[in-house]
Design a protein around this motif. Structure first.
Motif, PDB file in Angstrom:
ATOM      1  N   LEU A 861      15.364  14.715  -2.808  1.00 23.62           N
ATOM      2  CA  LEU A 861      14.406  13.674  -3.035  1.00 23.62           C
ATOM      3  C   LEU A 861      14.596  13.129  -4.479  1.00 23.62           C
ATOM      4  CD1 LEU A 861      12.476  11.923  -1.562  1.00 23.62           C
ATOM      5  CD2 LEU A 861      10.660  13.599  -2.353  1.00 23.62           C
ATOM      6  N   PHE A 862      14.854  11.867  -4.416  1.00 22.37           N
ATOM      7  CA  PHE A 862      14.527  11.208  -6.039  1.00 22.37           C
ATOM      8  C   PHE A 862      13.253  10.818  -6.108  1.00 22.37           C
ATOM      9  CE2 PHE A 862      15.023   7.423  -8.597  1.00 22.37           C
ATOM     10  CZ  PHE A 862      15.632   8.174  -9.875  1.00 22.37           C
ATOM     11  N   ASP A 863      12.543  10.022  -5.157  1.00 25.26           N
ATOM     12  CA  ASP A 863      11.424   9.555  -5.371  1.00 25.26           C
ATOM     13  C   ASP A 863      10.821   8.740  -3.863  1.00 25.26           C
ATOM     14  OD1 ASP A 863       9.040   8.902  -6.700  1.00 25.26           O
ATOM     15  OD2 ASP A 863       9.611   6.911  -7.451  1.00 25.26           O
ATOM     16  N   THR A 864       9.536   9.025  -3.752  1.00 25.20           N
ATOM     17  CA  THR A 864       8.766   8.166  -2.796  1.00 25.20           C
ATOM     18  C   THR A 864       7.768   7.435  -3.297  1.00 25.20           C
ATOM     19  OG1 THR A 864       9.252  10.383  -1.252  1.00 25.20           O
ATOM     20  CG2 THR A 864       7.427   8.405  -0.504  1.00 25.20           C
ATOM     21  N   VAL A 865       7.843   6.186  -2.810  1.00 30.29           N
ATOM     22  CA  VAL A 865       6.627   5.151  -3.039  1.00 30.29           C
ATOM     23  C   VAL A 865       5.987   4.846  -1.845  1.00 30.29           C
ATOM     24  CG1 VAL A 865       6.282   2.912  -4.346  1.00 30.29           C
ATOM     25  CG2 VAL A 865       8.236   4.325  -5.132  1.00 30.29           C
ATOM     26  N   GLU A 866       4.568   5.159  -1.966  1.00 31.42           N
ATOM     27  CA  GLU A 866       3.599   4.639  -0.937  1.00 31.42           C
ATOM     28  C   GLU A 866       3.175   3.071  -1.179  1.00 31.42           C
ATOM     29  OE1 GLU A 866       2.991   6.782   1.615  1.00 31.42           O
ATOM     30  OE2 GLU A 866       3.720   8.393   1.084  1.00 31.42           O
ATOM     31  N   PHE A 867       3.516   2.516  -0.109  1.00 30.30           N
ATOM     32  CA  PHE A 867       2.630   0.819  -0.417  1.00 30.30           C
ATOM     33  C   PHE A 867       1.711   0.607   0.668  1.00 30.30           C
ATOM     34  CE2 PHE A 867       3.076  -3.534   0.052  1.00 30.30           C
ATOM     35  CZ  PHE A 867       3.159  -3.828  -1.341  1.00 30.30           C
ATOM     36  N   GLU A 868       0.523   0.098  -0.104  1.00 32.52           N
ATOM     37  CA  GLU A 868      -0.536  -0.381   0.578  1.00 32.52           C
ATOM     38  C   GLU A 868      -0.291  -1.615   1.235  1.00 32.52           C
ATOM     39  OE1 GLU A 868      -4.308   0.605   2.266  1.00 32.52           O
ATOM     40  OE2 GLU A 868      -3.222   1.735   0.845  1.00 32.52           O
ATOM     41  N   VAL A 869      -0.071  -1.627   2.599  1.00 32.05           N
ATOM     42  CA  VAL A 869       0.131  -2.812   3.420  1.00 32.05           C
ATOM     43  C   VAL A 869      -1.032  -3.536   3.954  1.00 32.05           C
ATOM     44  CG1 VAL A 869       1.302  -3.996   5.233  1.00 32.05           C
ATOM     45  CG2 VAL A 869       2.305  -1.848   4.046  1.00 32.05           C
ATOM     46  N   GLU A 870      -1.215  -4.712   3.621  1.00 29.62           N
ATOM     47  CA  GLU A 870      -2.329  -5.587   4.281  1.00 29.62           C
ATOM     48  C   GLU A 870      -1.846  -6.425   5.371  1.00 29.62           C
ATOM     49  OE1 GLU A 870      -3.909  -7.859   0.897  1.00 29.62           O
ATOM     50  OE2 GLU A 870      -4.254  -6.351  -0.310  1.00 29.62           O
ATOM     51  N   PRO A 871      -1.809  -5.799   6.667  1.00 28.04           N
ATOM     52  CA  PRO A 871      -1.336  -6.595   7.762  1.00 28.04           C
ATOM     53  C   PRO A 871      -1.971  -8.002   8.047  1.00 28.04           C
ATOM     54  CG  PRO A 871      -2.589  -4.656   8.556  1.00 28.04           C
ATOM     55  CD  PRO A 871      -2.621  -4.851   6.794  1.00 28.04           C
ATOM     56  N   LEU A 872      -3.105  -8.104   7.716  1.00 24.91           N
ATOM     57  CA  LEU A 872      -4.106  -9.379   8.209  1.00 24.91           C
ATOM     58  C   LEU A 872      -3.902 -10.258   7.084  1.00 24.91           C
ATOM     59  CD1 LEU A 872      -6.964  -7.951   9.685  1.00 24.91           C
ATOM     60  CD2 LEU A 872      -4.773  -8.320  10.950  1.00 24.91           C
ATOM     61  N   ASN A 873      -3.338 -10.244   6.042  1.00 23.76           N
ATOM     62  CA  ASN A 873      -2.919 -11.260   4.797  1.00 23.76           C
ATOM     63  C   ASN A 873      -1.986 -12.093   5.277  1.00 23.76           C
ATOM     64  OD1 ASN A 873      -2.499 -12.769   2.553  1.00 23.76           O
ATOM     65  ND2 ASN A 873      -2.230 -11.076   1.356  1.00 23.76           N
ATOM     66  N   ASP A 874      -2.449 -13.649   5.511  1.00 22.19           N
ATOM     67  CA  ASP A 874      -1.861 -14.620   6.098  1.00 22.19           C
ATOM     68  C   ASP A 874      -0.835 -15.295   5.047  1.00 22.19           C
ATOM     69  OD1 ASP A 874      -2.633 -14.506   8.505  1.00 22.19           O
ATOM     70  OD2 ASP A 874      -4.120 -16.054   8.260  1.00 22.19           O
ATOM     71  N   GLU A 875      -0.600 -14.816   3.725  1.00 24.38           N
ATOM     72  CA  GLU A 875       0.126 -15.250   2.508  1.00 24.38           C
ATOM     73  C   GLU A 875       1.284 -14.760   2.893  1.00 24.38           C
ATOM     74  OE1 GLU A 875       0.489 -15.223  -2.270  1.00 24.38           O
ATOM     75  OE2 GLU A 875      -1.254 -14.217  -1.238  1.00 24.38           O
ATOM     76  N   ILE A 876       2.465 -15.674   2.675  1.00 23.59           N
ATOM     77  CA  ILE A 876       3.869 -15.315   2.644  1.00 23.59           C
ATOM     78  C   ILE A 876       4.403 -14.893   1.229  1.00 23.59           C
ATOM     79  CG2 ILE A 876       6.186 -15.850   3.356  1.00 23.59           C
ATOM     80  CD1 ILE A 876       4.859 -17.882   5.218  1.00 23.59           C
ATOM     81  N   PHE A 877       4.862 -13.938   0.897  1.00 20.61           N
ATOM     82  CA  PHE A 877       5.218 -13.366  -0.354  1.00 20.61           C
ATOM     83  C   PHE A 877       6.378 -12.538  -0.369  1.00 20.61           C
ATOM     84  CE2 PHE A 877       1.975 -10.468   1.034  1.00 20.61           C
ATOM     85  CZ  PHE A 877       2.273  -8.977   0.746  1.00 20.61           C
ATOM     86  N   VAL A 878       6.986 -12.501  -1.443  1.00 20.39           N
ATOM     87  CA  VAL A 878       8.218 -11.410  -1.796  1.00 20.39           C
ATOM     88  C   VAL A 878       7.619 -10.423  -2.575  1.00 20.39           C
ATOM     89  CG1 VAL A 878      10.415 -11.199  -2.713  1.00 20.39           C
ATOM     90  CG2 VAL A 878       9.976 -13.404  -1.161  1.00 20.39           C
ATOM     91  N   GLN A 879       8.129  -9.102  -2.650  1.00 21.26           N
ATOM     92  CA  GLN A 879       7.691  -8.245  -3.327  1.00 21.26           C
ATOM     93  C   GLN A 879       8.605  -7.104  -3.569  1.00 21.26           C
ATOM     94  OE1 GLN A 879       3.543  -7.242  -3.339  1.00 21.26           O
ATOM     95  NE2 GLN A 879       3.945  -5.282  -4.470  1.00 21.26           N
ATOM     96  N   MET A 880       8.904  -6.580  -4.886  1.00 19.87           N
ATOM     97  CA  MET A 880       9.814  -5.589  -4.899  1.00 19.87           C
ATOM     98  C   MET A 880       9.298  -4.262  -5.025  1.00 19.87           C
ATOM     99  SD  MET A 880      12.592  -5.099  -8.298  1.00 19.87           S
ATOM    100  CE  MET A 880      13.514  -6.438  -7.998  1.00 19.87           C
ATOM    101  N   ILE A 881       9.879  -3.399  -4.650  1.00 21.98           N
ATOM    102  CA  ILE A 881       9.486  -1.961  -4.406  1.00 21.98           C
ATOM    103  C   ILE A 881      10.434  -0.967  -5.406  1.00 21.98           C
ATOM    104  CG2 ILE A 881       8.653   0.184  -3.189  1.00 21.98           C
ATOM    105  CD1 ILE A 881       7.698  -1.714  -0.986  1.00 21.98           C
TER     106      ILE A 881
END
Length: 924
Positions: A861-881
């Motif tokens: 394992l090198f790294d793990t990144v947990e992401f807080e998803v907002e499934p009801l957010n209607d906004e369309i967006f791009v994000q880098m993890i």
């Protein structure tokens, strides 16, 4: 004498019954299956559509608020949409109950049975089982009229629920006196800023016992109470206005009395008047029912949207004074320009003029012509600028009553904007995948609309505009692939690979290449020539109708009514059966049209093969039953086929009529149509013919490459010379394929004699590394993005994921192994994802990176990144993890993006799998 009197009575009875056309309307046709119609009462083109709501979840088959398969009624609201594919309306919902004080729909709803349900023109009735209440509904144009009869004694509580169906933005309830309420509702759904005012009046004093509010102090509901005895009745009138409380009060005067039967009779008379515009004779009652229900469905929209004094809410959301014509709303133009509006030019020219004047006002107040306007909102649903088709058709037919010059100004404005791919369309002569999603469909529909604008310019004697838009109307040729004989998408000015004409994807609007490749209604001779002549064109048409109905790509619920790849349940196919006429194969048009009418229109709740789409599905049937179809609105010529009925009489607004008899039909002849266009004032100037455009060239070569790339330039057109430029250098003549070794921007054009094509351009990118990738999970074939290498090609996808730059995975995690081709030192691994929750695309909940120093035999394992998803957010967006920064040597990297999982509670598609969309993986 008795026999004579009896015969006289029978004759009078028969005569009156023969004129009672509304008796043939089955209001439940289309309420089942995927028709998306509603059964409740409305007046012809009325503001009020008073109907029961059996669905409040915004589901696709609940778009009208009602589905025949349901057994629960939540209430009766006053606005509904007829056959749309998106959910909205359902304003001012009222539900009579006994003793219920809860605003929970699950509590106040009631079961019902279709055996105790009845609908006819201007009338609906149902028994609410839970409360033993009989509900009867009727309407005037702007007022809904309710009658409730109670079959048990007790406390009747009538609920007014403003928090119904779509999102409530503002709500206000005013108690005027013990018989009168005023209501304001502002909501957000398909129409993002929908406002409606209402006045509710009761025929007796009532108690207003409970106003419901939410934390933002918006009024969301009211309990209206009355003690009743068995057999008691309560009447209520609900007027609507799109402008104000004052407008609702004024509109309430449409029904100044409490005579329910009188209003019902007036509605029936109004419907008889409208339906009698076409008189059909048949001994087959089912066929009469299907025909008059279809005619009814074409007459329940567009909807009057002004008060009795003429005031209306404009596209600028300001109230405007009486414009001197009737102002309307609900324009599903991508659907209705094809058949519904041409039908209106036959039987409803006055409203045709009103619609066009409405378009012009919306242009003046909103900056452009309507595309899909709803309650003063431009939804921008669907594609094209098909208002111009309606205007051009009216102008070609000499219909007067609107400003031709202003209509042309508005049309030209729509065509010259830089939205929805139009900038690329004007620059390159087509739209590519890189520019805009649904690129093929938009190119084709813009080309047709441009032809319509050219016809307007011709009538107004504007030769420069005529030439410009006629040339633009040939842009379909830039996406016609002579090898496959299909309309094919381009990416980076190259034909998209891989290509499957049956694949449903984001390059087409609700369809595939087969269903769109015949949409050149304005240049059918040109399309025939491109195929290689009539014989080859006939072969392509035959193949369309006889090939397998199986489709690749995504499942599209709108694509129904399949005959081969022909899809009658959706609009792009509607003209295709009539194309056989263009090559003299009239018998094949007859055969196909009759099959469709016999098999895809039924006298049953599921009697429509697809969405009604604001009258378009039915308008196709009406015109085809008459033996005509407008393949090219904007041109007065009607395509013909054998009439469906023995005799039809069309009653025109100018007092004349036309009788069409089946026995007079002759294959391919127009003998019985000698008078059909007699009232059209044909006009137009004779402007010169326009030379064919030079078709743009195509590049052959991958968008990204490792060491070097060979670029070839080709064209579907013969006898042309190519010229190209690299990195903005001077253009040079193309003689043979050439090589590039660095990222290069290439432009090219074709030339025939002195005439040049539009310039095309392509950016060919040298990959930033020589890494290779192996996918361990399977992407969806129609969301391939270009294959595995796109994840390492240095090209980043945008928020418009429909352009095809992303790789999509459905219901599975993304996992891949990257071979670094050595053992470099790495410090960070990142990737980009897009979220569009309304399309089920969510950010991953976890990003995991593992590394290997033994060429993939073992990983740590090198790294793990947990992401807080907002499934009801209607906004369309791009994000880098990104992983944390830490230096380590590795020769293989394994990455994994854990999909969110099932869509959660509160999402319209709760419980369905979600997608994860990934693009560039960056390694530092």
């Amino acid at each position: 004498m008795r026999n004579f009197l009896l015969l006289t009575i029978l004759f009078i009875s028969f005569f009156l019954n023969a004129q009672n056309y509304h008796q043939y309307v089955n209001h439940f046709i289309g309420t089942g299956g995927h028709g998306h119609t509603y059964p409740g009462p409305t007046m012809p083109f009325g503001m009020v559509q008073l109907s029961p709501d059996t669905r409040i979840d915004g589901s696709w088959d609940g778009c009208s608020g009602y589905h025949y398969s349901d057994s629960i009624i939540y209430g009766f609201s006053h606005t509904h949409l007829n056959g749309t594919g998106v959910s909205d309306y359902g304003d001012i919902m009222i539900m009579p109950t006994m003793g219920i004080t809860s605003f929970d729909p699950k509590v106040y709803s009631s079961s019902f049975s279709h055996q105790n349900e009845k609908a006819s023109a201007g009338f609906y009735a149902v028994h609410l089982d839970k409360y033993k209440i009989d509900v009867e509904l009727t309407t005037s144009t702007r007022v809904g009229f309710h009658k409730y009869q109670f079959h048990q004694a007790g406390k009747a509580n009538i609920l007014l629920d403003l928090n119904h169906r779509d999102k409530l933005l503002e709500g206000e309830i005013r108690i005027i006196n013990d018989r009168t309420l005023e209501v304001y509702r502002k909501s957000h759904a398909w129409a993002t800023n929908q406002q409606i005012w209402s006045r509710i009046e009761f025929n007796q004093p009532m108690e207003f016992s409970k106003i419901e509010t939410n934390p933002t102090s918006k009024h969301t509901g009211l309990i209206i109470s009355k003690k009743v005895n068995k057999g008691d009745e309560i009447l209520a009138k609900v007027s609507l206005s799109f402008t104000s409380y004052e407008g609702a009060k004024l509109n309430a005067t449409e029904i100044p009395h409490w005579d329910f039967s009188k209003v019902k009779q007036e509605a029936e008379s109004a419907w008889n008047k409208e339906l009698s515009k076409i008189e059909v004779k048949s001994n087959d009652k089912d066929k009469l029912t299907i025909f008059y229900t279809a005619l009814y469905h074409t007459m329940i929209q567009p909807n009057i949207a002004q008060d009795l004094d003429g005031k209306y809410m404009g596209r600028d959301f300001k109230v405007h004074e009486n414009p001197g014509f009737d102002y309307y709303t609900v324009f599903s133009l991508w659907d209705t320009f094809r058949a519904a509006h041409p039908l209106y030019t036959l039987i409803d020219q006055k409203r045709t003029v009103d619609y066009i004047n409405t378009f012009i006002k919306q242009y003046e107040q909103g900056g452009r012509l309507p595309v899909w306007e709803l309650a003063s909102n431009e939804t921008d649903c669907m594609i094209g600028y098909h208002s111009v088709s309606v205007m051009a058709d009216a102008m070609a037919k000499g219909i007067k009553g609107f400003d031709y010059e202003k209509a042309f100004e508005a049309a030209k404005n729509s065509a010259m904007l830089d939205i929805f791919g139009l900038d690329a369309y004007k620059r390159n002569g087509f739209i590519s995948i890189d520019d805009e999603h649904e690129s093929v469909s938009k190119t084709l529909e813009y080309a047709y609309d441009d032809w319509c604008i050219a016809q307007m310019a011709k009538i107004l004697n504007k030769p420069q505009d005529y030439q410009y838009f006629m040339e633009r109307s040939q842009n379909w040729k830039n996406l016609y692939d002579a090898e496959t004989k299909l309309m094919r998408p381009k990416k980076n000015s190259s034909w998209e690979e891989p290509f499957d004409g049956t694949e449903v994807n984001n390059n087409y609007t609700e369809g595939n290449s087969w269903q769109y490749s015949f949409f050149v209604p304005h240049d059918i001779p040109g399309l025939i020539e491109a195929h290689g002549g009539k014989l080859e064109f006939e072969k392509s048409l035959d193949q369309l109708f006889t090939m397998s109905s199986k489709m690749a790509g995504r499942h599209q619920v709108d694509i129904t009514g399949l005959i081969g790849q022909y899809a009658h349940g959706n609009e792009p196919s509607h003209h295709v059966a009539y194309l056989y006429n263009s090559i003299g194969k009239f018998e094949k048009t007859n055969e196909k049209v009759k099959f469709i009418m016999d098999n895809f229109y039924k006298n049953s709740p599921d009697g429509l093969i697809g969405n009604e789409d604001c009258g378009q599905m039915s308008a196709w049937y009406i015109l085809s039953a008459l033996g005509i179809y407008s393949v090219t609105p904007g041109q007065i010529e009607w395509a013909t086929t054998e009439p469906y009925f023995d005799e039809v009489k069309i009653n025109y607004e100018n007092g004349t009529s036309e009788i069409i008899r089946k026995k007079e039909y002759q294959l391919g002849q127009r003998k019985y149509f000698r008078n059909l266009n007699h009232f059209f004032n044909l006009s137009g100037n004779h402007l010169p013919t326009i030379d064919d455009i030079v078709i743009v060239p195509n590049f052959v070569g991958s968008k990204s490459f490792k060491d070097q790339q060979t670029i070839e330039i080709k064209s579907t057109e013969k006898d042309v010379q190519f010229y190209y430029s690299i990195d903005h250098a001077e253009f040079q003549m193309y003689k043979k394929p050439f090589q590039i070794k660095e990222t290069s921007f290439i432009k090219a054009y074709a030339q025939r004699g002195e005439k040049k094509s539009k310039e095309v351009q392509g950016l060919f990118i040298k990959k930033p590394n020589d890494y290779s990738i192996e996918l361990l999970s399977e992407y969806l074939p129609h969301y391939h993005g270009g294959g595995p290498d796109i994840l390492l090609d240095g090209v980043h996808g945008t928020a418009n994921w429909k352009k095809g730059d992303w790789q999509g995975y459905f219901g599975v995690d993304f996992e891949a192994i990257i071979d670094l081709k050595g053992t470099p030192e790495i410090s960070q691994v990142s990737s980009t994802f897009v979220q569009d929750s309304r399309s089920w695309i969510l950010m991953p909940r976890k990003w995991e990176v593992m590394i290997s120093n033994d060429k993939g035999k073992t990983y740590q394992l090198f790294d793990t990144v947990e992401f807080e998803v907002e499934p009801l957010n209607d906004e369309i967006f791009v994000q880098m993890i990104s992983s944390k920064v830490k230096k380590v040597k590795a020769n293989y990297i394994k990455v994994k993006a854990y999909q969110f999982g099932k869509l959660p509670k509160g999402h319209l598609s709760e419980g369905e799998n979600s997608y994860v969309f990934i693009d560039e993986i960056l390694i530092k």
